[in-house]
Design a protein around this motif. Structure first.
Motif, short mmCIF file in Angstrom:
data_model
loop_
_atom_site.label_atom_id
_atom_site.label_comp_id
_atom_site.label_asym_id
_atom_site.label_seq_id
_atom_site.Cartn_x
_atom_site.Cartn_y
_atom_site.Cartn_z
N ALA A 82 -37.34 -31.13 107.16
CA ALA A 82 -37.17 -29.79 106.57
C ALA A 82 -37.04 -28.76 107.69
CB ALA A 82 -38.36 -29.48 105.67
N PHE A 83 -37.85 -28.92 108.75
CA PHE A 83 -37.73 -28.03 109.92
C PHE A 83 -36.29 -28.00 110.41
CE2 PHE A 83 -42.21 -27.85 112.08
CZ PHE A 83 -42.63 -26.97 111.10
N SER A 84 -35.72 -29.22 110.60
CA SER A 84 -34.39 -29.23 111.21
C SER A 84 -33.35 -28.66 110.26
CB SER A 84 -34.04 -30.64 111.70
OG SER A 84 -33.38 -31.35 110.70
N LEU A 85 -33.56 -28.86 108.95
CA LEU A 85 -32.62 -28.27 107.98
C LEU A 85 -32.70 -26.75 108.02
CD1 LEU A 85 -33.20 -30.71 104.97
CD2 LEU A 85 -31.17 -30.58 106.42
N LEU A 86 -33.94 -26.23 108.08
CA LEU A 86 -34.10 -24.77 108.10
C LEU A 86 -33.55 -24.18 109.39
CD1 LEU A 86 -37.69 -24.49 106.57
CD2 LEU A 86 -35.57 -23.62 105.55
N LYS A 87 -33.72 -24.95 110.45
CA LYS A 87 -33.21 -24.47 111.74
C LYS A 87 -31.68 -24.38 111.68
CE LYS A 87 -33.11 -25.53 116.64
NZ LYS A 87 -32.00 -26.37 117.05
N ASN A 88 -31.05 -25.43 111.08
CA ASN A 88 -29.60 -25.41 110.96
C ASN A 88 -29.11 -24.20 110.18
OD1 ASN A 88 -29.41 -27.75 112.37
ND2 ASN A 88 -29.20 -29.08 110.57
N LYS A 89 -29.96 -23.71 109.29
CA LYS A 89 -29.56 -22.54 108.49
C LYS A 89 -29.99 -21.23 109.14
CE LYS A 89 -29.53 -25.01 104.12
NZ LYS A 89 -30.32 -26.23 104.35
N ALA A 145 -42.91 -23.91 114.02
CA ALA A 145 -41.74 -23.10 113.62
C ALA A 145 -42.09 -21.63 113.60
CB ALA A 145 -41.28 -23.54 112.24
N LYS A 146 -41.08 -20.83 113.87
CA LYS A 146 -41.25 -19.37 113.81
C LYS A 146 -40.06 -18.82 113.04
CE LYS A 146 -42.00 -15.65 116.91
NZ LYS A 146 -40.96 -15.10 117.73
N LEU A 147 -40.33 -17.92 112.12
CA LEU A 147 -39.22 -17.37 111.34
C LEU A 147 -38.32 -16.53 112.22
CD1 LEU A 147 -41.17 -16.31 108.15
CD2 LEU A 147 -39.36 -18.03 108.24
N THR A 148 -37.03 -16.65 112.00
CA THR A 148 -36.09 -15.80 112.74
C THR A 148 -36.02 -14.45 112.04
OG1 THR A 148 -34.30 -16.56 111.36
CG2 THR A 148 -34.68 -17.78 113.38
N GLU A 149 -35.28 -13.56 112.65
CA GLU A 149 -35.09 -12.25 112.02
C GLU A 149 -34.53 -12.42 110.61
OE1 GLU A 149 -36.11 -9.26 112.94
OE2 GLU A 149 -37.08 -10.47 114.53
N PHE A 150 -33.56 -13.34 110.53
CA PHE A 150 -32.94 -13.62 109.24
C PHE A 150 -33.95 -14.25 108.29
CE2 PHE A 150 -30.61 -16.82 106.66
CZ PHE A 150 -29.96 -15.92 105.81
N GLY A 151 -34.75 -15.18 108.83
CA GLY A 151 -35.75 -15.87 108.03
C GLY A 151 -36.77 -14.90 107.44
N LYS A 152 -37.10 -13.89 108.24
CA LYS A 152 -38.09 -12.93 107.76
C LYS A 152 -37.59 -12.15 106.54
CE LYS A 152 -40.44 -12.33 112.16
NZ LYS A 152 -40.28 -11.64 113.43
N LYS A 153 -36.26 -12.08 106.42
CA LYS A 153 -35.70 -11.31 105.30
C LYS A 153 -35.83 -12.06 103.97
CE LYS A 153 -32.24 -9.01 108.08
NZ LYS A 153 -30.89 -9.34 108.54
N ILE A 154 -36.11 -13.35 104.09
CA ILE A 154 -36.21 -14.13 102.86
C ILE A 154 -37.63 -14.01 102.32
CG2 ILE A 154 -36.05 -16.44 101.85
CD1 ILE A 154 -34.07 -17.09 104.10
#
Lengths: 502, 543
Positions: A42-49, A183-192
């Motif tokens: 799941a980590f790698s899938l989220l990273k790909n996105k 894992a750390k949320l990216t800027e984009f990830g934080k928006k979700i």
């Protein structure tokens, strides 16, 4: 891609871990009830996105060594020695006999106990000095072993003390470098937001859903169709057999019938009927596999006599080999050295039934007594062919061979003179090897000598004959550099090797 | 194929620059170029052309082919003094000899080397490593005619062998002299050994082993030599003597005949050209050409062969050094080579024949398709097993047919396919599981009824290796296979030490036993170091 599209593509495991994504892996596992592999996936899938980024940290982790595992179960050696002392109060050094402990462990234990002032050594005598309280309390080392695994960089002072004491003792503890991923949320990830994930997406099409049309008005989770998938392998024919099938097809398209014959044969068929002199070097055990505890037969008395005459120079114009032909020698049993012995056997049939013009082919295993290296094996395939026809000629032989080799992917060919005892004229075929930029021998051919044909037919009938080695022809197609790979049966390679696509 | 190494400078002296064109011409004549560097060229000579095993032979061949030299005939002079008496005593050990004398050779080191080279190459090839024939060359100044070829008790034969420091007897030569030891097997156990002896009873040599140091050593001073060739086959003895004498004649020597006093008396070397009859039609029909008489004559001259016209046919005059021309078919190849294989246009004739695939092979192909459809990989393994492999199964060595003198540890014909399938599992423990494999092929057993005394059965073996596999898994495959083939089978309980008791059966079709099915015994699995269960079956192809 916008946020909405990406959210629709999130798979169930991604959705599950998203709320805890910045926690320790262990914690995520506990919260989501997923195993570690799934979380990492799941980590790698989220990273790909581009929703999270992964942080890799290296940790030094102290863990139990081989003896550590044992001591944790049976107690440290010093504990065993103490227990013995509790019973006896004092022991003579030489008389110590504790089942669990070897000499070395006793020595170490004594040192440890003395340092902790739990015992006193008086000459040969060991005297217990520890108080009741001290005896009942777990030592720091014992506590430490129970607490493992621990991060080397975050030890308490007590743990550090125990670690220092244990690290030099044999195999009690070991330190391993462990990579830890978080894992750390990216800027984009934080928006979700978690709310974004609330929308119910359909994961799987179910029988019920189809029947009740319950999917209507709902959304299916979109897949990341570009992501790699696990590899699968199908069953298939052996690659050499695939190529053989293709070669057979070529011969059949050219109007050839298939002939077969035994692998174990008499020297009569393998050599004598093909006018190979009885003292020929190929008829030595150095070159050919003979089977000495079996005696062969020559069933056709007439043919036997004709072959004898041929070798002795008593047929047609022939001078033969100027020798006495011995039947016993012809009865020797061998593993065929070429498929030409099948041609000899089919000539008998053709001559008896007067069924010619005739065109026959065979593909089969042949054997030579060879040591094995990249370019030689003791087993190899040959593709054999004969044309029996009053009007057959040498140029037609070139025609058949050229067609066959071209279809097998050998476009640039050279025909040059060669010698075989049973053909005249004879030819060797070379194929141009682009990679090594040189000519490579791919096979021999010729027209059977009258000494071969007259014993069968009573007069000379032209017979075109060829027997190129087959394995060497297909090496090129499969990009095989070492003949030993042909029959090695490496399953991984067999699964991966491409199909013969001609 | 025998290799000879020639100096490029020598070749270029006579044939011009060794460029691509000349190299291609060499190959077109039937000589292979095995290797090439700046100084030397290594040529591969086929066994039918021992006459090409020397520089002289090669040069003659190419000069004719390139039409740079007129085809010559060879003649030997006569001299009454030269005779060799063949005693009856040699008949049981080395029955024949033919001889010649060659004079006025300027033996420098190069030439001595060339002569020794020819001798060695001829020994090795046509002489079958001196067994069939051997050649001896002696300086004329050291020997006196008439010479005798006789056989004696080896203990009575005493002389100093070549490059040896003392005289020893025949038996000791076989034990003590290096060349003697190498060829001892050719004379061992014989009551008498053959020798050449001159008029002064000096021993020249003990063929086929060694010359005398005193009378059998050629030096720079040697100008005239006596040549003998001894062995079992007069035809080849004559040919080999001719090959050497023709090379010496080409070098500029004179050759003299020697009178051989055997049962009959005859003279050698015999340079008469054998006549081989052929017709223009035979040649054209064989090659597929339409050559005129004149063209064929010209082409044959390129091969050093002259022709004579007969009443209805022609005769090729075979040069005395050629051993390989037995009849018209050989003449047709000579014409084809001279014409150039590269100039022959390939042709496909129109003969209509109905093609057919072999029935048995067709069945095998179908079974292969069915099983690959089930995800099985077809394997192809060796037909021979090692002792080590046999030991891992519960088999007796006596059930295997052994091969003589195998150069590898593979020395027994396989009796089943299962052994090889287990070997494959054993060698592929790092490959993905489940492993599902099969093989189709022959297995071997003794059978007096067969022509070669050995029966070949076509078998099919299927095996699955996986931690989940069992009897049911393999029986499902058997079931499916038989359904697809439209056949019925039965299984009966049996015992077989390669399988687990109670989980092995015999397979029957129409009451005939065709094979086994079951789970492989853990003991066998351990022997092969296979860590997972294996379920397997092996049957004879019964339909």
């Amino acid at each position: 891609m916008d946020k909405k599209e990406i959210i629709e593509k999130l798979s169930p495991i991604e959705r599950k871990i998203f709320p805890f994504v910045e926690k320790d892996i262990e914690e995520i596992c506990e919260k989501t009830k997923l195993d570690k592999t799934s979380v990492l996936r799941a980590f790698s899938l989220l990273k790909n996105k581009n929703i999270i980024e992964l942080i890799e940290k290296e940790k030094k982790v102290i863990n139990l060594g081989l003896n550590g595992v044992l001591y944790l179960r049976k107690g440290l050696p010093e504990r065993n020695l103490l227990n013995e002392l509790i019973n006896k109060k004092e022991i003579i050094l030489k008389e110590i006999n504790i089942k669990e402990l070897n000499e070395n462990e006793i020595k170490v234990s004594l040192g440890v106990l003395k340092k902790k002032a739990l015992v006193e050594i008086n000459g040969e005598k060991i005297i217990l000095k520890a108080s009741e309280e001290e005896l009942n309390k777990k030592t720091l080392e014992e506590k430490f072993l129970e607490e493992l695994p621990l991060d080397l960089n975050s030890l308490t002072p007590e743990q550090k003390f125990a670690f220092e004491n244990l690290k030099n003792r044999k195999n009690i503890i070991e330190i391993k470098n462990v990579k830890e991923i978080s894992a750390k949320l990216t800027e984009f990830g934080k928006k979700i937001s978690l709310d974004d994930l609330r929308e119910e997406l359909i994961e799987k099409v179910t029988t019920k859903m189809i029947k009740t049309s319950s999917w209507k008005g709902k959304k299916f989770r979109a897949y990341d169709i570009k992501s790699p998938v696990p590899r699968i392998f199908g069953g298939k024919r052996h690659f050499v057999n695939q190529a053989i099938d293709y070669a057979k097809k070529i011969w059949i398209e050219m109007g050839f019938k298939e002939m077969t014959g035994n692998i174990i044969t008499t020297s009569f068929w393998n050599f004598d009927s093909l006018f190979t002199p009885q003292d020929h070097p190929a008829r030595d055990t150095q070159d050919t596999f003979f089977i000495s505890n079996v005696k062969g037969k020559i069933l056709d008395e007439r043919l036997k006599n004709e072959v004898k005459k041929s070798h002795e120079g008593r047929i047609g114009q022939g001078k033969g080999w100027q020798c006495v032909w011995e039947e016993e020698n012809a009865k020797k049993v061998c593993i065929r050295t070429h498929t030409t012995c099948i041609s000899a056997q089919i000539l008998k049939k053709i001559s008896e039934k007067k069924e010619f013009p005739a065109k026959y082919f065979a593909v089969g295993k042949c054997f030579r007594n060879e040591t094995v290296d990249w370019s030689h094996g003791f087993e190899f395939n040959q593709t054999e062919g004969i044309v029996v026809d009053e009007n057959a000629n040498f140029r037609q032989l070139f025609g058949y061979l050229k067609t066959f080799f071209e279809k097998m992917g050998h476009k640039k060919l050279r025909f040059r003179p060669h010698y075989f005892p049973y053909t005249e004229p004879s030819v060797e075929i070379d194929s141009w090897n682009e990679e090594r930029s040189c000519w490579v021998e791919v096979g021999g051919a010729g027209m059977f000598r009258p000494e071969v044909t007259i014993p069968f037919f009573g007069k000379h009938i032209p017979v075109l004959a060829w027997g190129p080695g087959f394995d060497r022809i297909i090496m090129k197609h499969y990009e095989i550099k070492d003949l030993r790979e042909m029959y090695k049966n490496d399953l991984t390679k067999l699964r991966e090797i491409k199909f013969f696509l001609e | 194929m025998t290799n000879i190494t020639l100096k490029i400078s020598e070749i270029e002296k006579y044939l011009g620059k060794l460029n691509e064109n000349l190299k291609n011409k060499i190959i077109s004549t039937g000589i292979e170029i095995e290797d090439l560097n700046e100084r030397e060229i290594i040529l591969g000579i086929t066994p039918n052309r021992p006459d090409l095993l020397s520089f002289q032979g090669f040069l003659r061949h190419l000069l004719y082919y390139l039409e740079k030299r007129k085809v010559r005939s060879y003649y030997a002079k006569e001299n009454k003094d030269y005779s060799v008496i063949v005693e009856k005593s040699v008949k049981g050990v080395r029955p024949y000899t033919v001889c010649a004398v060659a004079k006025n050779i300027k033996f420098d080191d190069e030439k001595i080397k060339e002569i020794i080279d020819i001798q060695e190459k001829l020994h090795l090839t046509i002489g079958r490593n001196r067994k069939k024939l051997a050649i001896g060359i002696y300086p004329m100044e050291k020997i006196k005619f008439p010479i005798k070829f006789l056989a004696k008790n080896p203990k009575e034969i005493t002389f100093r062998p070549l490059e040896f420091n003392k005289e020893i007897d025949g038996l000791k030569i076989l034990r003590e002299h290096p060349t003697g030891r190498e060829y001892a097997h050719l004379l061992e156990g014989k009551n008498v050994f053959p020798i050449f002896e001159d008029a002064d009873k000096k021993i020249l040599s003990m063929p086929p082993i060694i010359n005398s140091h005193e009378t059998g050593k050629i030096t720079n001073e040697t100008k005239d030599v006596f040549i003998e060739c001894s062995g079992f086959d007069l035809f080849y003895l004559n040919k080999v003597l001719n090959i050497i004498c023709c090379a010496l004649l080409d070098m500029g020597a004179e050759v003299y005949k020697v009178k051989i006093i055997d049962k009959k008396t005859f003279y050698t070397p015999d340079f008469s050209e054998e006549k081989i009859e052929f017709t223009i039609d035979q040649i054209n029909k064989t090659i597929g050409l339409n050559l005129k008489e004149r063209e064929i004559e010209k082409l044959l001259l390129k091969m050093g062969i002259k022709i004579e016209k007969g009443r209805k046919s022609f005769f090729a005059l075979v040069p005395p050094y050629r051993t390989d021309i037995l009849n018209w078919s050989d003449i047709s190849e000579e014409v084809a080579i001279a014409y150039g294989y590269e100039n022959l246009i390939p042709e496909i004739p129109s003969i209509s024949i109905i093609a057919e695939e072999d029935e048995n092979y067709k069945k095998k192909r179908k079974i292969g398709d069915i099983l690959s459809g089930l995800g099985f990989l077809e394997c192809s393994s060796l037909h021979l097993n090692t002792k080590e492999e046999i030991k891992r199964m519960h088999y007796q060595f006596k059930d295997f047919i052994e091969i003589e003198n195998s150069k590898t540890e593979y020395n027994s014909l396989r009796i089943d396919l299962l052994t090889n399938l287990l070997k494959i599992f054993s060698e592929n423990s790092d490959s993905q599981y489940p492993q599902k494999i099969f093989e189709l092929g022959p297995v071997f057993s003794l059978d007096e009824k067969e022509e070669a005394g050995i029966k070949e059965k076509n078998n099919l073996a299927i095996a699955i290796c996986d931690d989940e596999t069992n009897f049911t898994e393999i029986k499902k495959v058997l079931d499916y296979l038989f359904k697809m083939l439209g056949k019925k089978y039965e299984i009966e309980e049996t015992e077989n030490t390669n399988f687990i008791n109670g989980r092995v059966g015999e397979i029957f079709v129409d009451g005939k036993k065709i094979g086994f099915i079951g789970e492989i015994s853990p003991r066998v699995l351990k022997n092969w170091k296979i860590n997972f269960p294996v379920a397997a079956l092996e049957i004879e192809l019964f339909f």
